[in-house]
Design a protein around this motif. Structure first.
Motif, PDB file in Angstrom:
ATOM      1  N   ALA A  44      41.388  90.880  33.232  1.00  0.00           N
ATOM      2  CA  ALA A  44      40.647  91.161  31.992  1.00  0.00           C
ATOM      3  C   ALA A  44      41.568  91.802  30.956  1.00  0.00           C
ATOM      4  N   ILE A  47      44.016  88.933  29.566  1.00  0.00           N
ATOM      5  CA  ILE A  47      43.432  87.989  28.612  1.00  0.00           C
ATOM      6  C   ILE A  47      43.080  88.678  27.301  1.00  0.00           C
ATOM      7  N   VAL A  61      35.152  89.036  30.196  1.00  0.00           N
ATOM      8  CA  VAL A  61      35.879  88.645  31.414  1.00  0.00           C
ATOM      9  C   VAL A  61      35.449  89.514  32.593  1.00  0.00           C
ATOM     10  N   CYS A  65      33.591  88.258  36.013  1.00  0.00           N
ATOM     11  CA  CYS A  65      34.173  88.575  37.333  1.00  0.00           C
ATOM     12  C   CYS A  65      33.145  89.253  38.231  1.00  0.00           C
ATOM     13  N   LEU A 203      43.769  83.060  39.521  1.00  0.00           N
ATOM     14  CA  LEU A 203      42.775  83.704  38.669  1.00  0.00           C
ATOM     15  C   LEU A 203      41.791  84.629  39.383  1.00  0.00           C
ATOM     16  N   VAL A 366      35.632  81.964  38.297  1.00  0.00           N
ATOM     17  CA  VAL A 366      36.899  82.483  37.762  1.00  0.00           C
ATOM     18  C   VAL A 366      37.760  81.378  37.163  1.00  0.00           C
ATOM     19  N   GLN A 368      36.906  79.565  34.953  1.00  0.00           N
ATOM     20  CA  GLN A 368      36.593  79.540  33.518  1.00  0.00           C
ATOM     21  C   GLN A 368      37.622  80.311  32.691  1.00  0.00           C
ATOM     22  N   PHE A 369      38.460  81.118  33.338  1.00  0.00           N
ATOM     23  CA  PHE A 369      39.502  81.859  32.602  1.00  0.00           C
ATOM     24  C   PHE A 369      40.741  80.996  32.352  1.00  0.00           C
ATOM     25  N   LEU A 373      43.701  81.738  29.623  1.00  0.00           N
ATOM     26  CA  LEU A 373      44.916  82.356  30.148  1.00  0.00           C
ATOM     27  C   LEU A 373      46.121  81.424  30.041  1.00  0.00           C
ATOM     28  N   ILE A 391      35.049  80.586  27.459  1.00  0.00           N
ATOM     29  CA  ILE A 391      34.627  81.304  28.668  1.00  0.00           C
ATOM     30  C   ILE A 391      33.105  81.387  28.752  1.00  0.00           C
ATOM     31  N   ASN A 453      34.453  73.932  28.412  1.00  0.00           N
ATOM     32  CA  ASN A 453      35.266  75.136  28.201  1.00  0.00           C
ATOM     33  C   ASN A 453      36.529  74.784  27.406  1.00  0.00           C
TER      34      ASN A 453
END
Length: 551
Positions: A44, A47, A61, A65, A203, A366, A368-369, A373, A391, A453
């Motif tokens: 977190a 990002i 984020v 999580c 991630l 996760v 989705q990051f 990233l 996200i 996304n």
């Protein structure tokens, strides 16, 4: 468990990380270098720091999580609790309804105490935990040895080698299909699970913590690029033999395939071997719980609670002198909160899903990051608005396609929603959203969530402008190898502050003596004049103070 149901499909979960490991020198090395320079301590932090050190993005984020990883921690509790019940032959179930006979409650309590003692007692989360890492490395060896010992016992002690085992498998209809690619999903399922596991390798909060935050030397990646795939190869050698052997031994007796490793030695009265397997399983699950909980508790403190307090004038004035203790205690309380939520999730939903299914659901969350990233470290035009929209959209699709179906009960209205969609709109069915059919639930959710996304991230980024700090951070992140060598000695921040103000800010966390000492040492290192406290502080000192706060 997965191998006994889907055969070779299980390999995709390990092929992803195996393929990702050689890319470590390109991707992970860059992430580690950025994290060291920026003093980020969680995914977190990382990002949000890339996109202008945005508090809202870090909070999003963290929330994703929390919601996504709670099931993952719950599955570890499930594994430990049910393993204990199996190895004690169910004797503890004599009074199963009483709270004091609930194995998972004791597991949660022990995990909470251990994490509080070893993972949530220091303010500086950027410090390395060498002892904890050594313990986890040792657990990994124990886990591997336990699996190999059981595999050898099954293959050469019960059967006459691999040839005999696979010959018998080919002669039985229920095991023959496990040796070929499943016809229903084929390579499509392999592809998406491979991509998913490759992303999770980097991630997942615990993976990010171990790979990035705990890294003490970038050159360790050179060794991990071949040691890690080698480890995965060894630990998967006996997965299919154990799955097939379990089916041949137990048939349709109802034995849960997730626990064949324990049931097989117990079935043949090999109690010592069963105990070794049990210890190996405990080693696998406890390390995951501890590191995952530690990472989440840091995110809760750094990205939710402290920003909320500092952002409120009333709370900031009240707690300004206690931020250090608040930070530590908030981590401790969040450890208890996370494990409590995982405990209740385990009791609410665990009976509906296998261990692998719960894990893959968390993997998709996760994943989705990934656009924010990976795009953030290779593409300078990515913006905060693009990251947030990507996200959030991916997370909503994940909830709709995977979480809501798992929460809907067996009542008629719930089943109608799943089979016919809301208000009869079949193209909105969670299992076939927008008419996409023929996928497994995981592949379906992964494809749709990542598609929208990525589209949202790119489209919104191209149609929004970066703030000054976003632009500055994008330059540093993308060209980190150019900037890192001279980062501390170059002007990277254009904010203004006085030296007494900086010392006062740092003193709230480190104490006044420590605050003055670190500023004095930094000024000496770079020959910065701090003799006149009335003048604005050098921008390099401001940037250094900020990175200290980040840590």
């Amino acid at each position: 468990g997965k191998a006994s149901r889907d055969g070779l499909d299980f390999l995709a979960v390990y092929i992803g990380p195996t393929l990702m490991a050689p890319l470590g020198w390109v991707i992970l090395r860059k992430i580690i270098r950025i994290s060291n320079v920026q003093r980020t301590t969680t995914i977190a932090d990382f990002i949000s720091s890339r996109y202008g050190k945005n508090i809202s993005l870090g909070s999003i984020v963290t929330i994703v999580c929390f919601i996504g990883i709670i099931p993952y921690i719950a599955l570890q509790l499930k594994a430990i609790s049910e393993s204990f019940e199996i190895i004690t032959n169910g004797r503890i179930q004599a009074n199963h309804n009483a709270w004091f006979s609930d194995t998972s409650l004791y597991v949660v309590s022990i995990m909470a105490v251990f994490t509080l003692l070893f993972g949530a007692k220091r303010l500086q989360t950027s410090e390395k935990h060498d002892g904890m890492m050594a313990a986890i490395a040792f657990e990994s060896v124990i886990k591997l040895l336990a699996f190999i010992i059981l595999g050898i016992f099954l293959t050469y002690g019960i059967f006459n080698g691999f040839g005999d085992l696979f010959t018998q498998a080919m002669n039985r209809e229920e095991t023959r299909d496990l040796l070929v690619m499943p016809k229903s999903t084929g390579y499509r399922e392999w592809f998406w699970i491979t991509i998913l596991s490759a992303l999770a390798f980097t991630l997942l909060p615990r993976q990010f913590h171990v790979s990035v935050v705990e890294n003490t030397n970038e050159n360790h990646l050179r060794k991990s690029m071949w040691v890690f795939p080698g480890y995965l190869l060894l630990i998967n050698l006996f997965v299919l033999p154990v799955a097939i052997g379990g089916i041949l031994i137990f048939g349709s007796s109802g034995v849960n395939a997730d626990y064949y490793l324990l049931h097989i030695p117990l079935h043949f009265n090999q109690n010592t071997l069963a105990l070794i397997i049990f210890i190996g399983g405990i080693s696998a699950a406890t390390s995951m719980i501890i590191v995952e909980t530690m990472a989440l508790s840091t995110m809760f403190s750094n990205n939710l609670l402290i920003p909320f307090i500092v952002g409120s004038e009333r709370l900031k004035d009240r707690f300004a002198q206690h931020l250090s203790s608040i930070s530590i205690w908030s981590r401790r309380l969040s450890v208890v909160l996370i494990l409590t939520l995982a405990y209740f999730y385990y009791h609410r939903l665990d009976q509906y899903y296998s261990l692998v299914s719960i894990g893959l659901i968390s993997f998709v969350s996760v994943a989705q990051f990934a656009p924010a990233l990976l795009g953030g470290i290779f593409w300078k035009k990515g913006t905060k608005a693009g990251a947030i929209s990507g996200i959030v959209i991916g997370f909503v699709i994940w909830c709709y396609t995977l979480v809501i179906p798992s929460l809907i009960g067996t009542n008629a209205s719930g089943q109608l929603f799943l089979t016919e969609g809301p208000f009869g709109f079949t193209f909105l069915k969670p299992s076939a959203l927008f008419g996409l059919e023929g996928f497994s639930p995981i592949s379906h959710a992964m494809f749709l969530s990542m598609f929208f996304n990525i589209i949202a991230y790119i489209t919104v980024s191209l149609n929004t402008t970066q703030s000054v700090i976003e632009k500055n951070q994008s330059e540093v992140f993308v060209d980190i190898f150019k900037y890192s060598a001279v980062y501390e000695s170059t002007i990277v921040l254009k904010g203004k502050a006085s030296l007494p103000d900086l010392e006062s800010l740092l003193a709230q966390f480190f104490g006044i003596d420590r605050a003055k000492q670190v500023i004095r040492l930094f000024a000496k290192k770079y020959e910065i004049d701090i003799s006149n406290p009335g003048l604005p502080a050098d921008p390099r000192i401001i940037a250094y103070a900020e990175r200290l706060m980040a840590g």
